[in-house]
Design a protein around this motif. Structure first.
Motif, mmCIF file in Angstrom:
data_model
loop_
_atom_site.group_PDB
_atom_site.id
_atom_site.type_symbol
_atom_site.label_atom_id
_atom_site.label_comp_id
_atom_site.label_asym_id
_atom_site.label_seq_id
_atom_site.Cartn_x
_atom_site.Cartn_y
_atom_site.Cartn_z
ATOM 1 N N LEU A 7 17.234 -7.035 -1.282
ATOM 2 C CA LEU A 7 16.196 -7.527 -2.198
ATOM 3 C C LEU A 7 15.753 -8.951 -1.852
ATOM 4 O O LEU A 7 14.628 -9.337 -2.179
ATOM 5 N N ASN A 8 16.632 -9.707 -1.210
ATOM 6 C CA ASN A 8 16.270 -11.089 -0.853
ATOM 7 C C ASN A 8 15.250 -11.154 0.277
ATOM 8 O O ASN A 8 14.613 -12.190 0.487
ATOM 9 N N GLN A 9 15.088 -10.053 1.007
ATOM 10 C CA GLN A 9 14.121 -10.029 2.106
ATOM 11 C C GLN A 9 12.743 -9.631 1.554
ATOM 12 O O GLN A 9 12.222 -8.558 1.835
ATOM 13 N N THR A 10 12.176 -10.531 0.758
ATOM 14 C CA THR A 10 10.950 -10.216 0.023
ATOM 15 C C THR A 10 9.777 -9.861 0.931
ATOM 16 O O THR A 10 8.900 -9.094 0.543
ATOM 17 N N ASN A 11 9.778 -10.405 2.143
ATOM 18 C CA ASN A 11 8.679 -10.109 3.063
ATOM 19 C C ASN A 11 8.735 -8.674 3.578
ATOM 20 O O ASN A 11 7.762 -8.174 4.146
ATOM 21 N N LYS A 12 9.864 -7.986 3.364
ATOM 22 C CA LYS A 12 10.010 -6.621 3.853
ATOM 23 C C LYS A 12 9.944 -5.578 2.730
ATOM 24 O O LYS A 12 10.031 -4.384 2.995
ATOM 25 N N LEU A 13 9.816 -6.025 1.491
ATOM 26 C CA LEU A 13 9.742 -5.092 0.369
ATOM 27 C C LEU A 13 8.423 -4.343 0.393
ATOM 28 O O LEU A 13 7.411 -4.851 0.892
ATOM 29 N N PRO A 14 8.398 -3.112 -0.150
ATOM 30 C CA PRO A 14 7.122 -2.384 -0.256
ATOM 31 C C PRO A 14 6.093 -3.217 -1.001
ATOM 32 O O PRO A 14 6.389 -3.833 -2.035
ATOM 33 N N ASN A 15 4.872 -3.254 -0.485
ATOM 34 C CA ASN A 15 3.813 -4.082 -1.068
ATOM 35 C C ASN A 15 2.988 -3.269 -2.065
ATOM 36 O O ASN A 15 1.876 -2.836 -1.778
ATOM 37 N N VAL A 16 3.564 -3.055 -3.238
ATOM 38 C CA VAL A 16 2.909 -2.257 -4.275
ATOM 39 C C VAL A 16 1.942 -3.143 -5.054
ATOM 40 O O VAL A 16 2.331 -4.220 -5.524
ATOM 41 N N GLN A 45 -10.279 -3.202 -3.970
ATOM 42 C CA GLN A 45 -11.191 -2.363 -3.187
ATOM 43 C C GLN A 45 -10.460 -1.270 -2.412
ATOM 44 O O GLN A 45 -10.882 -0.111 -2.411
ATOM 45 N N THR A 46 -9.364 -1.617 -1.771
ATOM 46 C CA THR A 46 -8.624 -0.628 -0.980
ATOM 47 C C THR A 46 -8.108 0.501 -1.858
ATOM 48 O O THR A 46 -8.257 1.688 -1.536
ATOM 49 N N LEU A 47 -7.539 0.141 -2.986
ATOM 50 C CA LEU A 47 -6.976 1.131 -3.904
ATOM 51 C C LEU A 47 -8.074 2.005 -4.512
ATOM 52 O O LEU A 47 -7.950 3.235 -4.547
ATOM 53 N N SER A 48 -9.141 1.389 -4.964
ATOM 54 C CA SER A 48 -10.202 2.162 -5.615
ATOM 55 C C SER A 48 -10.901 3.102 -4.633
ATOM 56 O O SER A 48 -11.237 4.240 -4.986
ATOM 57 N N LEU A 49 -11.099 2.669 -3.395
ATOM 58 C CA LEU A 49 -11.731 3.541 -2.398
ATOM 59 C C LEU A 49 -10.859 4.756 -2.092
ATOM 60 O O LEU A 49 -11.359 5.878 -1.939
ATOM 61 N N LYS A 50 -9.558 4.534 -2.007
ATOM 62 C CA LYS A 50 -8.641 5.636 -1.738
ATOM 63 C C LYS A 50 -8.666 6.650 -2.880
ATOM 64 O O LYS A 50 -8.692 7.867 -2.663
ATOM 65 N N ILE A 86 -1.049 5.378 -9.486
ATOM 66 C CA ILE A 86 0.359 5.160 -9.145
ATOM 67 C C ILE A 86 0.677 5.757 -7.777
ATOM 68 O O ILE A 86 1.310 5.116 -6.932
ATOM 69 N N ALA A 87 0.216 6.984 -7.547
ATOM 70 C CA ALA A 87 0.478 7.637 -6.259
ATOM 71 C C ALA A 87 -0.175 6.873 -5.119
ATOM 72 O O ALA A 87 0.440 6.638 -4.069
ATOM 73 N N SER A 88 -1.421 6.459 -5.308
ATOM 74 C CA SER A 88 -2.145 5.730 -4.260
ATOM 75 C C SER A 88 -1.492 4.390 -3.957
ATOM 76 O O SER A 88 -1.366 3.992 -2.802
ATOM 77 N N GLY A 89 -1.084 3.701 -5.014
ATOM 78 C CA GLY A 89 -0.476 2.388 -4.831
ATOM 79 C C GLY A 89 0.800 2.449 -4.022
ATOM 80 O O GLY A 89 1.035 1.615 -3.137
ATOM 81 N N PHE A 90 1.621 3.448 -4.279
ATOM 82 C CA PHE A 90 2.872 3.564 -3.523
ATOM 83 C C PHE A 90 2.625 4.073 -2.113
ATOM 84 O O PHE A 90 3.255 3.614 -1.158
ATOM 85 N N ALA A 91 1.709 5.026 -1.973
ATOM 86 C CA ALA A 91 1.440 5.576 -0.639
ATOM 87 C C ALA A 91 0.888 4.507 0.304
ATOM 88 O O ALA A 91 1.091 4.584 1.514
ATOM 89 N N GLY A 92 0.207 3.525 -0.260
ATOM 90 C CA GLY A 92 -0.352 2.458 0.577
ATOM 91 C C GLY A 92 0.535 1.235 0.673
ATOM 92 O O GLY A 92 0.135 0.225 1.261
ATOM 93 N N SER A 93 1.753 1.318 0.113
ATOM 94 C CA SER A 93 2.611 0.130 0.047
ATOM 95 C C SER A 93 3.199 -0.262 1.392
ATOM 96 O O SER A 93 3.562 -1.409 1.610
ATOM 97 N N VAL A 94 3.319 0.710 2.294
ATOM 98 C CA VAL A 94 3.791 0.436 3.657
ATOM 99 C C VAL A 94 3.004 1.310 4.630
ATOM 100 O O VAL A 94 2.593 2.418 4.278
ATOM 101 N N LYS A 95 2.802 0.828 5.822
ATOM 102 C CA LYS A 95 2.039 1.580 6.819
ATOM 103 C C LYS A 95 2.938 2.268 7.840
ATOM 104 O O LYS A 95 2.783 3.440 8.135
ATOM 105 N N ASP A 96 3.871 1.516 8.383
ATOM 106 C CA ASP A 96 4.779 2.053 9.396
ATOM 107 C C ASP A 96 6.209 1.650 9.042
ATOM 108 O O ASP A 96 6.469 0.500 8.683
ATOM 109 N N VAL A 97 7.109 2.597 9.161
ATOM 110 C CA VAL A 97 8.519 2.325 8.871
ATOM 111 C C VAL A 97 9.360 2.873 10.016
ATOM 112 O O VAL A 97 9.283 4.063 10.335
#
Length: 275
Positions: A7-16, A45-50, A86-97
């Motif tokens: 949790l301390n690695q905030t730069n790596k957390l999902p960007n919801v 804009q990104t969320l609403s377009l999706k 909710i689904a869109s926000g999580f699906a777009g939270s990370v691109k590559d893992v």
């Protein structure tokens, strides 16, 4: 290792998106101002377009093209739009893992969410929106592990593949905690409703947890059905091994056995979000 190191690695957390977090925090609030939330969605804009792309897909079969979130709210209702946000926000939270096929990861999460909502519709003890949301985020701890500690995540997968041990046993051996524990910790940090975190932590064995809850049981049933679908089990086998005791914890009548064929045919309608 301790969970706080993840949790301390905030730069790596999902960007919801913050609006998605607000929406989840408000799931149990009957007085929430959804007009204000819809406005915030429109400003992302990104969320609403999706969302609009999905709303205008063949799955919804609307009579005309929808061009704004306000229109989508009118055409679908806030309940359906809430699900998509909710689904869109999580699906777009990370691109590559590293180590995860992210498209397959979210597609499976959406299917479990859809199954969880289906089971929730068969009990008065679990709200369908909450069941759906919990299904989407049920594996967020594994995603966090791969983002924050990719080498440890690979070592766990190697242990599973080579020694044929369960994921839970492999994670406890390599980490000292499970990805479900990490998931609950992340959801608590985000200040999501506590029931969601408890369900994520306990869904694999809801009957042996300190506080057995219907939501954990619904998530377990959804995960069971997802396994059956993925493994193409025949209906007789699905029915024979259906966990009736866990269904009882969820407040679901044993007659549900006769409807499992319907559950196996469910489609999430959210596959486009996982692309």
């Amino acid at each position: 290792m301790e969970i706080k190191e993840l949790l301390n690695q905030t730069n790596k957390l999902p960007n919801v998106p913050e609006v998605v977090r607000e929406l989840i925090q408000a799931l149990n609030n009957p007085n929430v101002d959804y007009d204000q939330i819809a406005q915030k969605v429109s400003e992302d804009q990104t969320l609403s377009l999706k969302i609009l792309r999905l709303v205008n897909s063949a799955h919804f079969g609307l009579s005309r093209k929808v061009s704004s979130i306000d229109e989508a709210t009118v055409m679908l209702g806030m309940g359906q739009l809430k699900t998509l946000v909710i689904a869109s926000g999580f699906a777009g939270s990370v691109k590559d893992v590293d180590g995860i096929d992210i498209k397959s990861f979210w597609a499976e999460s959406f299917r479990i969410a859809t199954l969880a909502r289906w089971f929730a519709d068969h009990t008065k003890q679990v709200e369908s929106d909450i069941a759906f949301t919990t299904g989407i985020i049920h594996n967020i701890g594994r995603l966090l592990l791969h983002l924050a500690q990719p080498n440890r995540a690979k070592a766990i997968q190697t242990l599973i593949d080579e020694q044929k041990v369960s994921r839970t046993k492999a994670e406890l051996e390599r980490l000292g905690f499970t990805s479900q524990d990490a998931g609950q910790a992340l959801l608590d940090m985000w200040k999501f409703p506590p029931d969601l975190g408890i369900a994520v932590k306990n869904y694999k064995a809801p009957l042996v947890s300190e506080s057995p809850q219907p939501l954990s049981a619904v998530l377990h049933l959804a995960s069971y059905m997802n396994d059956c679908i993925r493994e193409s089990r025949n209906l007789e086998d699905v029915q024979e091994h259906f966990p009736r005791d866990i269904a009882a914890l969820a407040g679901i009548n044993s007659d549900i056995i006769d409807s499992l064929a319907d559950a196996m045919k469910l489609e999430s309608g959210l596959d486009g979000l996982a692309a």
